[in-house]
Scaffold this active site. Structure first.
Site, short mmCIF file in Angstrom:
data_model
loop_
_atom_site.label_atom_id
_atom_site.label_comp_id
_atom_site.label_asym_id
_atom_site.label_seq_id
_atom_site.Cartn_x
_atom_site.Cartn_y
_atom_site.Cartn_z
N ARG A 47 35.68 -18.08 53.16
CA ARG A 47 35.93 -17.19 54.31
C ARG A 47 36.91 -17.84 55.27
NH1 ARG A 47 32.72 -17.36 58.67
NH2 ARG A 47 30.74 -17.35 57.56
N TYR A 99 49.74 6.23 61.40
CA TYR A 99 48.84 6.36 60.25
C TYR A 99 47.47 6.83 60.75
CZ TYR A 99 45.99 4.90 56.28
OH TYR A 99 45.12 4.87 55.23
N ASP A 171 54.04 -1.69 62.71
CA ASP A 171 53.50 -1.46 61.37
C ASP A 171 54.68 -1.15 60.46
OD1 ASP A 171 52.41 -0.40 59.01
OD2 ASP A 171 50.66 0.38 60.05
N LYS A 196 50.44 -1.03 49.67
CA LYS A 196 51.57 -0.17 49.37
C LYS A 196 52.67 -0.97 48.65
CE LYS A 196 49.02 2.59 51.79
NZ LYS A 196 49.11 2.75 53.24
#
Ligand SMILES: *Cc1c(COP(=O)(O)O)cnc(C)c1O
Length: 392
Positions: A47, A99, A171, A196
Protein backbone atom coordinates in the site's frame (compact mmCIF):
# COMPACT_ATOMS: atom_id res chain seq x y z
CA UNK A 1 16.99 10.71 -24.30
CA UNK A 2 13.71 11.44 -26.01
CA UNK A 3 10.46 10.46 -24.35
CA UNK A 4 9.77 7.82 -27.00
CA UNK A 5 13.00 6.07 -26.08
CA UNK A 6 12.48 6.51 -22.35
CA UNK A 7 9.07 4.88 -22.59
CA UNK A 8 10.53 1.58 -23.78
CA UNK A 9 13.51 1.72 -21.40
CA UNK A 10 12.03 1.78 -17.91
CA UNK A 11 14.56 2.16 -15.09
CA UNK A 12 15.77 -0.98 -13.31
CA UNK A 13 14.46 -1.78 -9.86
CA UNK A 14 17.17 -1.01 -7.30
CA UNK A 15 18.81 -4.21 -6.09
CA UNK A 16 17.36 -6.38 -8.89
CA UNK A 17 20.26 -7.86 -10.85
CA UNK A 18 18.18 -10.52 -12.63
CA UNK A 19 18.66 -8.86 -15.99
CA UNK A 20 14.92 -9.08 -16.71
CA UNK A 21 14.11 -7.02 -19.78
CA UNK A 22 10.49 -6.62 -18.75
CA UNK A 23 9.97 -4.96 -15.35
CA UNK A 24 9.19 -7.77 -12.86
CA UNK A 25 5.79 -7.80 -11.14
CA UNK A 26 6.30 -7.74 -7.39
CA UNK A 27 3.02 -9.42 -6.57
CA UNK A 28 3.44 -9.22 -2.83
CA UNK A 29 1.81 -7.40 0.05
CA UNK A 30 4.77 -7.41 2.44
CA UNK A 31 8.57 -7.19 2.25
CA UNK A 32 10.88 -8.62 4.92
CA UNK A 33 12.64 -5.81 6.72
CA UNK A 34 16.21 -5.49 7.93
CA UNK A 35 15.91 -3.44 11.09
CA UNK A 36 19.68 -3.13 11.47
CA UNK A 37 20.13 -1.82 7.95
CA UNK A 38 16.79 -0.28 6.92
CA UNK A 39 18.40 1.25 3.82
CA UNK A 40 18.76 -2.27 2.41
CA UNK A 41 14.99 -2.82 2.50
CA UNK A 42 13.31 0.26 1.04
CA UNK A 43 9.87 -1.42 0.82
CA UNK A 44 7.74 -2.78 3.63
CA UNK A 45 4.10 -2.91 2.50
CA UNK A 46 2.62 -2.58 -1.00
CA UNK A 47 0.00 0.00 0.00
CA UNK A 48 2.88 2.34 0.90
CA UNK A 49 5.27 1.36 -1.88
CA UNK A 50 5.87 -1.41 -4.38
CA UNK A 51 8.85 -1.77 -6.75
CA UNK A 52 6.69 -2.33 -9.86
CA UNK A 53 4.52 0.69 -9.08
CA UNK A 54 7.64 2.76 -8.30
CA UNK A 55 8.97 2.11 -11.82
CA UNK A 56 5.60 2.99 -13.31
CA UNK A 57 5.40 6.23 -11.33
CA UNK A 58 8.90 7.22 -12.48
CA UNK A 59 7.85 6.64 -16.10
CA UNK A 60 4.65 8.63 -15.59
CA UNK A 61 6.59 11.52 -14.04
CA UNK A 62 8.90 11.59 -17.07
CA UNK A 63 5.95 11.56 -19.42
CA UNK A 64 4.41 14.64 -17.81
CA UNK A 65 7.68 16.46 -17.02
CA UNK A 66 6.69 16.26 -13.33
CA UNK A 67 8.73 16.17 -10.10
CA UNK A 68 6.60 13.21 -9.11
CA UNK A 69 3.63 11.20 -10.35
CA UNK A 70 1.29 8.98 -8.37
CA UNK A 71 -0.61 5.97 -9.69
CA UNK A 72 -4.09 5.14 -8.39
CA UNK A 73 -6.55 2.29 -8.79
CA UNK A 74 -8.82 4.30 -11.12
CA UNK A 75 -8.95 7.69 -12.79
CA UNK A 76 -11.64 8.80 -10.42
CA UNK A 77 -9.44 7.86 -7.41
CA UNK A 78 -6.83 10.23 -8.86
CA UNK A 79 -9.46 12.97 -9.17
CA UNK A 80 -10.57 12.30 -5.62
CA UNK A 81 -6.99 12.52 -4.30
CA UNK A 82 -6.71 16.07 -5.60
CA UNK A 83 -10.09 17.14 -4.23
CA UNK A 84 -8.87 15.90 -0.82
CA UNK A 85 -6.43 18.82 -0.83
CA UNK A 86 -9.36 21.24 -0.59
CA UNK A 87 -10.59 22.06 2.89
CA UNK A 88 -14.15 22.77 4.13
CA UNK A 89 -15.14 26.33 3.29
CA UNK A 90 -12.72 26.57 0.38
CA UNK A 91 -13.89 27.03 -3.16
CA UNK A 92 -13.31 24.97 -6.28
CA UNK A 93 -13.90 26.76 -9.57
CA UNK A 94 -14.48 24.23 -12.30
CA UNK A 95 -15.43 23.97 -15.92
CA UNK A 96 -19.10 23.11 -16.45
CA UNK A 97 -18.27 20.53 -19.10
CA UNK A 98 -16.69 17.83 -16.93
CA UNK A 99 -16.58 14.04 -16.86
CA UNK A 100 -19.79 12.80 -15.19
CA UNK A 101 -17.97 10.93 -12.43
CA UNK A 102 -16.00 14.07 -11.56
CA UNK A 103 -19.22 16.09 -11.37
CA UNK A 104 -20.76 13.47 -9.09
CA UNK A 105 -17.70 13.52 -6.84
CA UNK A 106 -17.65 17.33 -6.67
CA UNK A 107 -21.33 17.34 -5.70
CA UNK A 108 -20.69 14.69 -3.02
CA UNK A 109 -17.76 16.60 -1.53
CA UNK A 110 -19.71 19.83 -1.66
CA UNK A 111 -22.47 18.15 0.39
CA UNK A 112 -20.34 16.21 2.87
CA UNK A 113 -17.23 18.33 3.20
CA UNK A 114 -18.64 21.81 2.77
CA UNK A 115 -16.60 22.61 -0.33
CA UNK A 116 -18.08 25.35 -2.46
CA UNK A 117 -18.19 24.35 -6.14
CA UNK A 118 -18.65 27.04 -8.79
CA UNK A 119 -19.13 26.00 -12.42
CA UNK A 120 -18.17 28.24 -15.32
CA UNK A 121 -17.58 27.83 -19.02
CA UNK A 122 -13.86 27.01 -19.07
CA UNK A 123 -13.47 28.48 -22.56
CA UNK A 124 -14.08 31.88 -20.98
CA UNK A 125 -10.92 32.86 -19.05
CA UNK A 126 -12.61 36.07 -17.85
CA UNK A 127 -15.47 34.07 -16.33
CA UNK A 128 -12.97 31.86 -14.51
CA UNK A 129 -11.08 34.86 -13.18
CA UNK A 130 -14.34 36.46 -11.99
CA UNK A 131 -15.34 33.25 -10.17
CA UNK A 132 -12.03 32.89 -8.33
CA UNK A 133 -12.24 34.55 -4.92
CA UNK A 134 -9.92 34.60 -1.88
CA UNK A 135 -11.25 31.28 -0.63
CA UNK A 136 -10.52 29.53 -3.95
CA UNK A 137 -8.00 26.72 -3.55
CA UNK A 138 -8.41 24.93 -6.84
CA UNK A 139 -9.33 25.55 -10.46
CA UNK A 140 -10.35 22.34 -12.23
CA UNK A 141 -10.65 22.00 -15.98
CA UNK A 142 -10.80 19.34 -18.66
CA UNK A 143 -9.61 20.12 -22.14
CA UNK A 144 -10.70 19.10 -24.67
CA UNK A 145 -13.97 18.11 -23.00
CA UNK A 146 -15.86 14.93 -23.60
CA UNK A 147 -17.99 14.50 -25.72
CA UNK A 148 -18.30 18.09 -26.95
CA UNK A 149 -14.56 18.55 -27.46
CA UNK A 150 -14.46 22.12 -26.21
CA UNK A 151 -10.97 23.49 -25.75
CA UNK A 152 -9.79 25.70 -22.88
CA UNK A 153 -6.70 27.90 -22.85
CA UNK A 154 -4.55 26.20 -20.20
CA UNK A 155 -1.78 28.82 -20.26
CA UNK A 156 -4.09 31.76 -19.62
CA UNK A 157 -6.01 29.92 -16.91
CA UNK A 158 -2.68 28.97 -15.29
CA UNK A 159 -1.82 32.67 -15.13
CA UNK A 160 -5.10 33.38 -13.37
CA UNK A 161 -4.39 30.56 -10.90
CA UNK A 162 -0.91 31.93 -10.19
CA UNK A 163 -2.16 35.45 -9.71
CA UNK A 164 -4.91 34.33 -7.32
CA UNK A 165 -2.73 31.83 -5.46
CA UNK A 166 -4.87 28.82 -6.36
CA UNK A 167 -3.83 25.51 -7.90
CA UNK A 168 -4.75 24.62 -11.44
CA UNK A 169 -5.55 20.96 -12.13
CA UNK A 170 -6.07 19.79 -15.70
CA UNK A 171 -7.76 16.51 -16.54
CA UNK A 172 -5.77 15.46 -19.59
CA UNK A 173 -7.39 12.06 -20.18
CA UNK A 174 -8.51 13.01 -23.69
CA UNK A 175 -5.05 13.77 -25.05
CA UNK A 176 -2.28 12.19 -22.94
CA UNK A 177 1.01 13.98 -22.26
CA UNK A 178 2.28 13.13 -25.74
CA UNK A 179 -0.22 15.59 -27.21
CA UNK A 180 -0.54 18.08 -24.35
CA UNK A 181 1.62 18.56 -21.27
CA UNK A 182 -0.41 20.58 -18.78
CA UNK A 183 2.51 21.13 -16.39
CA UNK A 184 4.57 22.68 -19.20
CA UNK A 185 1.63 25.02 -19.83
CA UNK A 186 1.68 26.19 -16.21
CA UNK A 187 -0.74 23.80 -14.46
CA UNK A 188 0.15 22.56 -10.97
CA UNK A 189 -1.46 19.16 -11.35
CA UNK A 190 -2.16 16.96 -14.36
CA UNK A 191 -4.68 14.14 -13.99
CA UNK A 192 -5.37 11.26 -16.32
CA UNK A 193 -7.65 8.32 -16.40
CA UNK A 194 -4.98 5.80 -17.49
CA UNK A 195 -7.88 3.46 -18.24
CA UNK A 196 -8.15 5.36 -21.54
CA UNK A 197 -5.15 6.21 -23.74
CA UNK A 198 -2.26 5.37 -21.42
CA UNK A 199 -3.31 1.77 -20.83
CA UNK A 200 -4.73 1.70 -24.31
CA UNK A 201 -6.09 -1.84 -24.39
CA UNK A 202 -9.25 -1.62 -22.31
CA UNK A 203 -7.83 -4.20 -19.91
CA UNK A 204 -7.15 -2.16 -16.79
CA UNK A 205 -8.42 0.73 -14.71
CA UNK A 206 -5.89 3.21 -13.34
CA UNK A 207 -5.40 6.90 -12.68
CA UNK A 208 -2.44 9.25 -12.51
CA UNK A 209 -1.70 12.56 -10.84
CA UNK A 210 1.47 14.30 -12.03
CA UNK A 211 2.73 17.15 -9.87
CA UNK A 212 4.91 20.17 -10.55
CA UNK A 213 5.77 21.03 -6.96
CA UNK A 214 7.57 18.75 -4.47
CA UNK A 215 5.63 19.83 -1.38
CA UNK A 216 2.29 19.21 -3.08
CA UNK A 217 3.62 15.82 -4.22
CA UNK A 218 4.50 15.00 -0.62
CA UNK A 219 0.97 15.73 0.57
CA UNK A 220 -0.49 13.53 -2.17
CA UNK A 221 1.98 10.74 -1.31
CA UNK A 222 0.88 10.89 2.30
CA UNK A 223 -2.80 10.69 1.28
CA UNK A 224 -2.20 7.87 -1.22
CA UNK A 225 -0.88 5.72 1.63
CA UNK A 226 -3.33 7.00 4.25
CA UNK A 227 -6.37 6.34 2.05
CA UNK A 228 -5.05 3.16 0.41
CA UNK A 229 -5.85 4.29 -3.10
CA UNK A 230 -2.62 3.25 -4.85
CA UNK A 231 -2.55 1.07 -7.94
CA UNK A 232 -1.92 -2.67 -7.39
CA UNK A 233 1.21 -4.37 -8.83
CA UNK A 234 -0.42 -6.26 -11.70
CA UNK A 235 -2.30 -3.35 -13.30
CA UNK A 236 0.84 -1.25 -12.67
CA UNK A 237 2.73 -3.73 -14.83
CA UNK A 238 0.01 -3.75 -17.51
CA UNK A 239 0.12 0.02 -17.59
CA UNK A 240 3.93 0.00 -17.91
CA UNK A 241 3.49 -2.25 -20.94
CA UNK A 242 0.78 0.02 -22.34
CA UNK A 243 3.07 3.04 -22.05
CA UNK A 244 5.68 1.33 -24.23
CA UNK A 245 3.36 1.50 -27.24
CA UNK A 246 1.60 4.79 -26.48
CA UNK A 247 3.51 6.71 -29.10
CA UNK A 248 3.01 4.21 -31.94
CA UNK A 249 -0.61 3.62 -31.02
CA UNK A 250 -1.29 7.33 -31.07
CA UNK A 251 0.44 7.79 -34.38
CA UNK A 252 -1.69 5.08 -35.97
CA UNK A 253 -4.88 6.28 -34.27
CA UNK A 254 -4.34 9.89 -35.33
CA UNK A 255 -3.74 8.76 -38.90
CA UNK A 256 -7.08 6.95 -38.76
CA UNK A 257 -8.70 10.05 -37.23
CA UNK A 258 -7.60 12.05 -40.28
CA UNK A 259 -9.28 9.55 -42.61
CA UNK A 260 -12.49 9.43 -40.58
CA UNK A 261 -12.69 13.21 -40.28
CA UNK A 262 -12.55 13.60 -44.04
CA UNK A 263 -15.18 10.88 -44.56
CA UNK A 264 -17.53 12.50 -42.03
CA UNK A 265 -17.00 16.02 -43.35
CA UNK A 266 -17.92 14.95 -46.87
CA UNK A 267 -20.97 12.85 -46.04
CA UNK A 268 -24.54 14.20 -46.50
CA UNK A 269 -25.84 12.26 -43.46
CA UNK A 270 -23.56 14.30 -41.17
CA UNK A 271 -24.73 17.78 -40.14
CA UNK A 272 -21.90 18.74 -37.80
CA UNK A 273 -18.50 17.38 -36.79
CA UNK A 274 -16.77 18.23 -33.51
CA UNK A 275 -13.01 17.91 -33.32
CA UNK A 276 -10.46 20.21 -31.66
CA UNK A 277 -8.65 22.41 -34.12
CA UNK A 278 -5.18 21.62 -32.81
CA UNK A 279 -3.28 20.47 -35.84
CA UNK A 280 0.33 19.73 -36.47
CA UNK A 281 1.23 20.04 -40.11
CA UNK A 282 -1.56 18.13 -41.78
CA UNK A 283 -2.06 15.58 -39.00
CA UNK A 284 -4.75 15.96 -36.39
CA UNK A 285 -3.42 16.42 -32.84
CA UNK A 286 -6.75 16.76 -31.05
CA UNK A 287 -6.96 13.20 -29.74
CA UNK A 288 -8.71 10.04 -30.86
CA UNK A 289 -12.29 11.03 -30.06
CA UNK A 290 -14.53 12.57 -32.70
CA UNK A 291 -18.16 13.47 -32.19
CA UNK A 292 -20.73 14.32 -34.82
CA UNK A 293 -24.40 15.08 -35.30
CA UNK A 294 -26.85 13.79 -37.88
CA UNK A 295 -29.88 16.00 -37.28
CA UNK A 296 -31.99 13.15 -35.91
CA UNK A 297 -31.79 10.76 -32.99
CA UNK A 298 -33.24 8.03 -35.20
CA UNK A 299 -30.48 8.41 -37.78
CA UNK A 300 -27.84 8.39 -35.05
CA UNK A 301 -29.31 5.21 -33.57
CA UNK A 302 -29.31 3.61 -37.02
CA UNK A 303 -25.62 4.38 -37.40
CA UNK A 304 -24.83 3.04 -33.95
CA UNK A 305 -26.79 -0.16 -34.66
CA UNK A 306 -25.34 -0.65 -38.14
CA UNK A 307 -21.60 -0.29 -37.56
CA UNK A 308 -19.81 -3.49 -36.66
CA UNK A 309 -16.21 -2.59 -36.01
CA UNK A 310 -17.15 0.31 -33.74
CA UNK A 311 -18.38 -1.49 -30.63
CA UNK A 312 -21.09 0.21 -28.57
CA UNK A 313 -19.19 0.96 -25.37
CA UNK A 314 -18.43 3.82 -23.02
CA UNK A 315 -14.78 4.73 -22.45
CA UNK A 316 -12.34 5.63 -25.22
CA UNK A 317 -8.71 5.64 -26.20
CA UNK A 318 -8.14 1.91 -26.68
CA UNK A 319 -6.83 0.03 -29.70
CA UNK A 320 -10.39 -1.02 -30.58
CA UNK A 321 -12.71 1.54 -32.13
CA UNK A 322 -15.94 2.27 -30.31
CA UNK A 323 -19.11 4.31 -30.68
CA UNK A 324 -21.58 5.75 -28.21
CA UNK A 325 -24.67 7.94 -28.04
CA UNK A 326 -23.87 10.00 -24.94
CA UNK A 327 -27.43 11.35 -24.56
CA UNK A 328 -28.70 7.78 -24.13
CA UNK A 329 -25.62 6.30 -22.46
CA UNK A 330 -22.90 8.09 -20.44
CA UNK A 331 -24.93 11.32 -20.03
CA UNK A 332 -28.40 9.76 -19.71
CA UNK A 333 -28.49 10.58 -16.00
CA UNK A 334 -28.44 14.32 -16.77
CA UNK A 335 -32.05 15.57 -17.16
CA UNK A 336 -32.94 16.33 -20.83
CA UNK A 337 -33.47 20.08 -20.17
CA UNK A 338 -30.05 20.30 -18.54
CA UNK A 339 -28.46 18.40 -21.44
CA UNK A 340 -30.08 20.90 -23.77
CA UNK A 341 -28.89 23.87 -21.70
CA UNK A 342 -25.35 22.51 -21.81
CA UNK A 343 -25.57 22.18 -25.57
CA UNK A 344 -25.39 18.39 -25.62
CA UNK A 345 -27.34 17.41 -28.73
CA UNK A 346 -29.47 14.27 -28.36
CA UNK A 347 -28.28 13.01 -31.75
CA UNK A 348 -24.59 13.48 -30.92
CA UNK A 349 -22.57 10.35 -31.66
CA UNK A 350 -19.11 9.92 -30.22
CA UNK A 351 -16.54 7.65 -31.72
CA UNK A 352 -13.19 6.61 -30.38
CA UNK A 353 -10.82 5.68 -33.14
CA UNK A 354 -8.65 2.59 -32.70
CA UNK A 355 -5.79 1.03 -34.64
CA UNK A 356 -7.78 -1.11 -37.09
CA UNK A 357 -7.08 -0.74 -40.79
CA UNK A 358 -8.50 2.58 -41.97
CA UNK A 359 -9.98 0.85 -45.03
CA UNK A 360 -12.07 -1.43 -42.83
CA UNK A 361 -13.12 1.43 -40.55
CA UNK A 362 -14.17 3.63 -43.46
CA UNK A 363 -16.10 0.85 -45.19
CA UNK A 364 -17.95 0.12 -41.94
CA UNK A 365 -18.71 3.73 -41.14
CA UNK A 366 -19.74 4.71 -44.67
CA UNK A 367 -22.10 1.77 -44.90
CA UNK A 368 -23.76 2.88 -41.64
CA UNK A 369 -23.97 6.53 -42.75
CA UNK A 370 -25.53 5.50 -46.06
CA UNK A 371 -28.08 3.41 -44.19
CA UNK A 372 -29.65 6.59 -42.77
CA UNK A 373 -30.42 8.00 -46.22
CA UNK A 374 -33.67 6.83 -47.81
CA UNK A 375 -32.39 6.87 -51.38
CA UNK A 376 -29.33 4.83 -50.56
CA UNK A 377 -30.85 2.76 -47.82
CA UNK A 378 -30.47 -0.96 -48.26
CA UNK A 379 -33.02 -3.39 -46.96
CA UNK A 380 -33.24 -3.35 -43.19
CA UNK A 381 -31.96 -6.92 -42.95
CA UNK A 382 -28.54 -5.74 -43.96
CA UNK A 383 -28.18 -3.94 -40.63
CA UNK A 384 -25.64 -5.74 -38.53
CA UNK A 385 -24.00 -6.22 -41.88
CA UNK A 386 -23.83 -9.37 -43.83
CA UNK A 387 -21.73 -7.66 -46.46
CA UNK A 388 -19.00 -6.26 -44.26
CA UNK A 389 -15.51 -7.68 -44.27
CA UNK A 390 -14.61 -8.70 -40.72
CA UNK A 391 -11.68 -7.00 -38.99
CA UNK A 392 -8.40 -8.76 -39.34
C1 LIG B 1 -12.84 8.12 -17.69
C2 LIG B 1 -12.51 9.46 -17.19
C3 LIG B 1 -12.27 9.68 -15.82
C4 LIG B 1 -12.42 8.59 -14.78
O1 LIG B 1 -11.52 7.57 -14.96
P1 LIG B 1 -11.79 6.05 -14.51
O2 LIG B 1 -10.52 5.38 -14.86
O3 LIG B 1 -12.98 5.58 -15.29
O4 LIG B 1 -12.07 6.06 -13.04
C5 LIG B 1 -11.92 10.95 -15.43
N1 LIG B 1 -11.82 11.97 -16.33
C6 LIG B 1 -12.07 11.78 -17.63
C7 LIG B 1 -11.96 12.93 -18.56
C8 LIG B 1 -12.42 10.53 -18.11
O5 LIG B 1 -12.67 10.35 -19.40
Amino acid sequence: MTLQTDLVHPPAIPGDDSGATSTPIFQTATFAQDLEHPERTPWDYSRSGNPTRDVLEKQLAKLDGAVDALAYGTGIAAVSAILRLVRPGERVVCGEDLYGGTQRLLATYADHLGICVVKVDARDVGAIEAAVDDSTRLIWIETPTNPRLRVADVESIAQVARKKDAWLAVDNSMLSPLLQRPLDLGADLAVQSATKLLGGHGDLTAGVVAVRDASLAKRLRFLQNAEGSALAPFPAWLLLRGLETLDVRLERQLGNVAGILSALNGHPAVTRVHYPEQTHGTSPRGGVVISFETGSVEASRTILETVELFRTTVSFGGVTSSISLPGAMSHAAIPPEERKRQGLAEDLLRISVGIESIDDLLRDLRRALDETRPGVRQNADSRRGIDVVPAG
